[in-house]
Design a protein around this motif. Sequence first.
Motif, short mmCIF file in Angstrom:
data_model
loop_
_atom_site.label_atom_id
_atom_site.label_comp_id
_atom_site.label_asym_id
_atom_site.label_seq_id
_atom_site.Cartn_x
_atom_site.Cartn_y
_atom_site.Cartn_z
N ILE A 22 3.73 15.33 2.61
CA ILE A 22 2.81 14.23 2.30
C ILE A 22 1.41 14.57 2.79
N ARG A 32 -2.46 8.98 -3.88
CA ARG A 32 -1.32 8.06 -4.00
C ARG A 32 -0.11 8.79 -4.58
N ILE A 33 1.06 8.41 -4.10
CA ILE A 33 2.32 8.97 -4.58
C ILE A 33 3.26 7.82 -4.91
N ALA A 35 6.90 6.95 -5.21
CA ALA A 35 8.25 7.43 -4.88
C ALA A 35 9.23 6.68 -5.76
N ALA A 50 7.34 3.95 1.67
CA ALA A 50 6.11 3.21 1.36
C ALA A 50 5.64 2.40 2.57
N TYR A 53 4.17 5.33 5.12
CA TYR A 53 3.02 6.16 4.75
C TYR A 53 2.02 5.40 3.89
N VAL A 56 1.70 5.71 -0.25
CA VAL A 56 3.01 5.89 -0.90
C VAL A 56 3.51 4.53 -1.37
N TYR A 57 3.97 4.49 -2.61
CA TYR A 57 4.48 3.26 -3.22
C TYR A 57 5.87 3.54 -3.77
#
Length: 255
Positions: A22, A32-33, A35, A50, A53, A56-57
């Motif tokens: 990450i 933005r990631i 997941a 999420a 971090y 992170v969504y």
Amino acid sequence: MFVDTHAHIMAAEFDDDRDAVIQRAVSVGVARIVAVGYDLATSRAAIDLATRYNGVYATVGIHPCHVAQAGPGDFEAIEELTVDKRVVGVGETGIDLYWDKSTFPLQERAFRWHIELGKKTGLPVIVHDRDAHIEVMTALADAGASEASIVLHCFTGDENMAYEAVAAGYHLGFGGVVTFKKNTIIDVAARLPLDRLLIETDSPYLAPVPYRGKRNEPAHVRHTAEALARVREITVETLGAATSENACRVFQRMS
Ligand SMILES: [Zn+2]
């Protein structure tokens, strides 16, 4: 700069170095990631990531290759998870006729259920399609998916399918495949309206060149962005900004 709209960073492949993975993504501008969950356990794990971090969504759903193993309460539990504000989408769902054709009726029913959940919650539906272009497009049309927000992730269809999807209001996600030497997907991506384009890794799978065959990770989304920018004759910054804007429009709960 970039949004990786499809990454399975909760997968066991990242258990030894998830923090570093990450961190590397952040350091190359992946702000933005998303997941993406593929069963109840990984949907919960995505929400957990999420929580831990920034940037992170999570999405929650049951992948077509996992519907046969899903318990009776799993679907209700997935629905309950959608009230969590860190959940930005439903899925992944869809149809996979590559691994197991025998579960097709089950997959189709689950797919429909996810589309309805997307309509009910207003959350975008993340669609997996492997060797099932016609089945996926038919199921979407039959379910009235234009009323929902649809993302065809890791798009591998032809130009006709792409334009059919655009006409229906869907967004298309492109991953590492567009960097492979012999691929026709890049030609499709070159001509699509820029406002329908999303970029993704599908980590840990489908790593782009020069990492092809190795474990994929969100930082590598940059290589996909570069390939798309090159073929569209725009800068990678412009491509990154446009696809990030698209991602924020599609994943409305992402801040
Ligand atoms: Zn996936």
